[in-house]
Design a protein around this motif. Structure first.
Motif, PDB file in Angstrom:
ATOM      1  N   MET A   1       0.832  -1.105   0.053  1.00  0.00           N
ATOM      2  CA  MET A   1       0.080   0.133  -0.013  1.00  0.00           C
ATOM      3  C   MET A   1       0.847   1.258   0.149  1.00  0.00           C
ATOM      4  SD  MET A   1      -2.801  -1.149  -0.289  1.00  0.00           S
ATOM      5  CE  MET A   1      -4.035  -2.365  -0.113  1.00  0.00           C
ATOM      6  N   MET A   2       0.367   2.375  -0.622  1.00  0.00           N
ATOM      7  CA  MET A   2       1.103   3.489  -0.929  1.00  0.00           C
ATOM      8  C   MET A   2       0.101   4.889  -0.720  1.00  0.00           C
ATOM      9  SD  MET A   2       3.806   3.210  -3.792  1.00  0.00           S
ATOM     10  CE  MET A   2       3.353   1.879  -4.910  1.00  0.00           C
ATOM     11  N   THR A   3       0.711   5.722  -0.099  1.00  0.00           N
ATOM     12  CA  THR A   3       0.204   7.058  -0.053  1.00  0.00           C
ATOM     13  C   THR A   3       0.554   7.711  -1.330  1.00  0.00           C
ATOM     14  OG1 THR A   3       2.078   8.154   1.116  1.00  0.00           O
ATOM     15  CG2 THR A   3       0.197   7.406   2.514  1.00  0.00           C
ATOM     16  N   TYR A   4      -0.101   8.877  -1.733  1.00  0.00           N
ATOM     17  CA  TYR A   4       0.271   9.745  -2.992  1.00  0.00           C
ATOM     18  C   TYR A   4       1.756  10.121  -2.628  1.00  0.00           C
ATOM     19  CZ  TYR A   4      -4.188   9.722  -5.134  1.00  0.00           C
ATOM     20  OH  TYR A   4      -5.110   9.467  -5.831  1.00  0.00           O
ATOM     21  N   GLU A   5       2.218  10.687  -1.665  1.00  0.00           N
ATOM     22  CA  GLU A   5       3.508  11.032  -1.255  1.00  0.00           C
ATOM     23  C   GLU A   5       4.666   9.905  -1.549  1.00  0.00           C
ATOM     24  OE1 GLU A   5       0.944  11.322   0.954  1.00  0.00           O
ATOM     25  OE2 GLU A   5       0.506  13.635   0.547  1.00  0.00           O
ATOM     26  N   ASN A  89     -17.689   9.114  -0.224  1.00  0.00           N
ATOM     27  CA  ASN A  89     -16.472   8.879   0.827  1.00  0.00           C
ATOM     28  C   ASN A  89     -15.487   8.065   0.471  1.00  0.00           C
ATOM     29  OD1 ASN A  89     -18.314   9.982   2.839  1.00  0.00           O
ATOM     30  ND2 ASN A  89     -19.346   7.869   3.310  1.00  0.00           N
ATOM     31  N   PHE A  90     -15.814   7.112  -0.565  1.00  0.00           N
ATOM     32  CA  PHE A  90     -14.522   6.410  -1.266  1.00  0.00           C
ATOM     33  C   PHE A  90     -13.758   7.578  -1.834  1.00  0.00           C
ATOM     34  CE2 PHE A  90     -13.419   5.136  -5.675  1.00  0.00           C
ATOM     35  CZ  PHE A  90     -12.459   4.491  -5.353  1.00  0.00           C
ATOM     36  N   ALA A  96      -7.232  11.298   0.148  1.00  0.00           N
ATOM     37  CA  ALA A  96      -6.600  11.492   1.496  1.00  0.00           C
ATOM     38  C   ALA A  96      -5.422  10.385   1.575  1.00  0.00           C
ATOM     39  CB  ALA A  96      -7.406  11.975   2.642  1.00  0.00           C
ATOM     40  N   LYS A  97      -5.707   9.110   1.442  1.00  0.00           N
ATOM     41  CA  LYS A  97      -4.977   8.082   1.807  1.00  0.00           C
ATOM     42  C   LYS A  97      -4.341   7.370   0.793  1.00  0.00           C
ATOM     43  CE  LYS A  97      -7.863   7.538   6.004  1.00  0.00           C
ATOM     44  NZ  LYS A  97      -8.522   6.586   7.060  1.00  0.00           N
ATOM     45  N   GLY A  98      -4.588   7.566  -0.377  1.00  0.00           N
ATOM     46  CA  GLY A  98      -4.219   6.774  -1.517  1.00  0.00           C
ATOM     47  C   GLY A  98      -4.643   5.474  -1.357  1.00  0.00           C
ATOM     48  N   LEU A  99      -3.647   4.534  -1.781  1.00  0.00           N
ATOM     49  CA  LEU A  99      -3.779   2.907  -1.594  1.00  0.00           C
ATOM     50  C   LEU A  99      -4.252   2.373  -0.365  1.00  0.00           C
ATOM     51  CD1 LEU A  99      -1.587   1.716  -4.533  1.00  0.00           C
ATOM     52  CD2 LEU A  99      -4.197   2.040  -4.716  1.00  0.00           C
ATOM     53  N   ASN A 100      -4.033   3.068   0.953  1.00  0.00           N
ATOM     54  CA  ASN A 100      -4.100   2.853   1.988  1.00  0.00           C
ATOM     55  C   ASN A 100      -5.590   2.942   2.408  1.00  0.00           C
ATOM     56  OD1 ASN A 100      -1.346   2.391   2.433  1.00  0.00           O
ATOM     57  ND2 ASN A 100      -0.896   4.423   3.366  1.00  0.00           N
ATOM     58  N   CYS A 101      -6.351   3.603   1.391  1.00  0.00           N
ATOM     59  CA  CYS A 101      -7.905   3.643   1.809  1.00  0.00           C
ATOM     60  C   CYS A 101      -8.312   2.141   1.992  1.00  0.00           C
ATOM     61  CB  CYS A 101      -8.430   4.315   0.770  1.00  0.00           C
ATOM     62  SG  CYS A 101     -10.158   4.650   0.773  1.00  0.00           S
ATOM     63  N   THR A 102      -9.029   1.903   2.727  1.00  0.00           N
ATOM     64  CA  THR A 102      -9.499   0.461   2.880  1.00  0.00           C
ATOM     65  C   THR A 102     -10.871   0.142   2.368  1.00  0.00           C
ATOM     66  OG1 THR A 102     -10.781   0.998   5.152  1.00  0.00           O
ATOM     67  CG2 THR A 102      -8.490   0.250   5.315  1.00  0.00           C
ATOM     68  N   THR A 103     -10.907   0.731   1.270  1.00  0.00           N
ATOM     69  CA  THR A 103     -12.354   0.360   0.237  1.00  0.00           C
ATOM     70  C   THR A 103     -11.981  -0.618  -0.674  1.00  0.00           C
ATOM     71  OG1 THR A 103     -13.849   1.200  -1.096  1.00  0.00           O
ATOM     72  CG2 THR A 103     -11.513   1.867  -1.647  1.00  0.00           C
ATOM     73  N   THR A 104     -13.007  -1.604  -1.085  1.00  0.00           N
ATOM     74  CA  THR A 104     -12.737  -2.545  -1.846  1.00  0.00           C
ATOM     75  C   THR A 104     -13.273  -2.148  -3.331  1.00  0.00           C
ATOM     76  OG1 THR A 104     -15.051  -3.519  -1.452  1.00  0.00           O
ATOM     77  CG2 THR A 104     -12.912  -4.244  -0.261  1.00  0.00           C
ATOM     78  N   ASN A 105     -13.403  -0.884  -3.607  1.00  0.00           N
ATOM     79  CA  ASN A 105     -13.882  -0.369  -4.845  1.00  0.00           C
ATOM     80  C   ASN A 105     -12.873  -0.739  -6.030  1.00  0.00           C
ATOM     81  OD1 ASN A 105     -14.368   1.382  -7.172  1.00  0.00           O
ATOM     82  ND2 ASN A 105     -15.638   2.703  -5.695  1.00  0.00           N
ATOM     83  N   ILE A 111      -7.912   4.719 -10.329  1.00  0.00           N
ATOM     84  CA  ILE A 111      -7.995   6.185  -9.951  1.00  0.00           C
ATOM     85  C   ILE A 111      -6.758   6.746  -9.304  1.00  0.00           C
ATOM     86  CG2 ILE A 111      -9.291   7.710  -8.794  1.00  0.00           C
ATOM     87  CD1 ILE A 111     -11.577   6.094  -9.197  1.00  0.00           C
ATOM     88  N   PHE A 112      -6.374   5.779  -8.400  1.00  0.00           N
ATOM     89  CA  PHE A 112      -5.001   6.264  -7.656  1.00  0.00           C
ATOM     90  C   PHE A 112      -3.793   6.513  -8.757  1.00  0.00           C
ATOM     91  CE2 PHE A 112      -0.746   4.950  -6.052  1.00  0.00           C
ATOM     92  CZ  PHE A 112      -0.739   6.090  -4.970  1.00  0.00           C
ATOM     93  N   TRP A 113      -3.531   5.625  -9.639  1.00  0.00           N
ATOM     94  CA  TRP A 113      -2.401   5.767 -10.582  1.00  0.00           C
ATOM     95  C   TRP A 113      -2.576   7.111 -11.550  1.00  0.00           C
ATOM     96  CZ3 TRP A 113       2.127   4.374  -9.294  1.00  0.00           C
ATOM     97  CH2 TRP A 113       2.359   3.444  -8.246  1.00  0.00           C
TER      98      TRP A 113
END
Length: 186
Positions: A1-5, A89-90, A96-105, A111-113
């Motif tokens: 998992m990664m944040t945007y930073e 919310n997703f 805010a959290k990047g891939l650390n977001c705990t969603t299963t979407n 979207i992250f990349w």
């Protein structure tokens, strides 16, 4: 998992190493990172760290390079009266959290990349970075709820070379996600 930073620093480092290895021809020799169903091809054409995102599921014959307008349409298609708050919310969690977001979407990684590219090419706070596409994604939800037309949101998304669109007036009772505030600094 990664944040945007973390991902930002990761892609800058990957591009830097690629440039050191291939010297002057580094832009002509592509490297890939495989995060099934996503493949990152770098270096890209813009800023240091830029890349292209390819997406391919088992049901697709070939990989597709997605654009923000594709995500706007996907969010519009998947949003309904029962899940619109969950969709907001997703987006806020992912922003805010990047891939650390705990969603299963299932759109999370794509979207992250896609949006990380905006932070690399148009960094905050001088530019809007990932805030701009997230604003359009949110507006796709507003369109699905009947407040705006989806084609207007797609046009706002594809405004390449133009001034950034002003934020839309939110319907009464709708909250403003963290990325829909131009004054918020990240």
């Amino acid at each position: 998992m990664m944040t945007y930073e973390q991902a930002y620093a990761f892609m800058i480092e990957k591009t830097h190493r690629h440039r050191e290895k291939y010297k002057d021809s580094y832009k002509n020799i592509k490297a890939t990172l495989d995060y099934k169903p996503i493949t990152i091809e770098y270096p890209g054409y813009k800023a240091n760290g830029d890349y292209k995102v390819w997406y391919q599921t088992d049901s697709m014959h070939t990989a597709k390079a997605y654009m923000h307008a594709d995500i706007v349409r996907a969010i519009y298609k998947r949003t309904n009266l029962e899940n619109f708050e969950e969709c907001i919310n997703f987006l806020e969690c992912l922003f805010a959290k990047g891939l650390n977001c705990t969603t299963t979407n299932r759109l999370k990684e794509l979207i992250f990349w896609l949006t990380l590219q905006e932070d690399l090419n148009y960094p905050m706070p001088r530019y809007q970075g990932r805030k701009l596409p997230f604003q359009r994604y949110y507006e796709a939800i507003l369109a699905k709820m009947g407040y705006y037309e989806i084609e207007d949101i797609v046009r706002r998304t594809n405004n390449h070379g133009m001034d950034k669109p002003d934020l839309l007036t939110l319907p009464k009772g709708w909250r403003s996600p963290i990325f829909y505030n131009l004054e918020a600094i990240f």
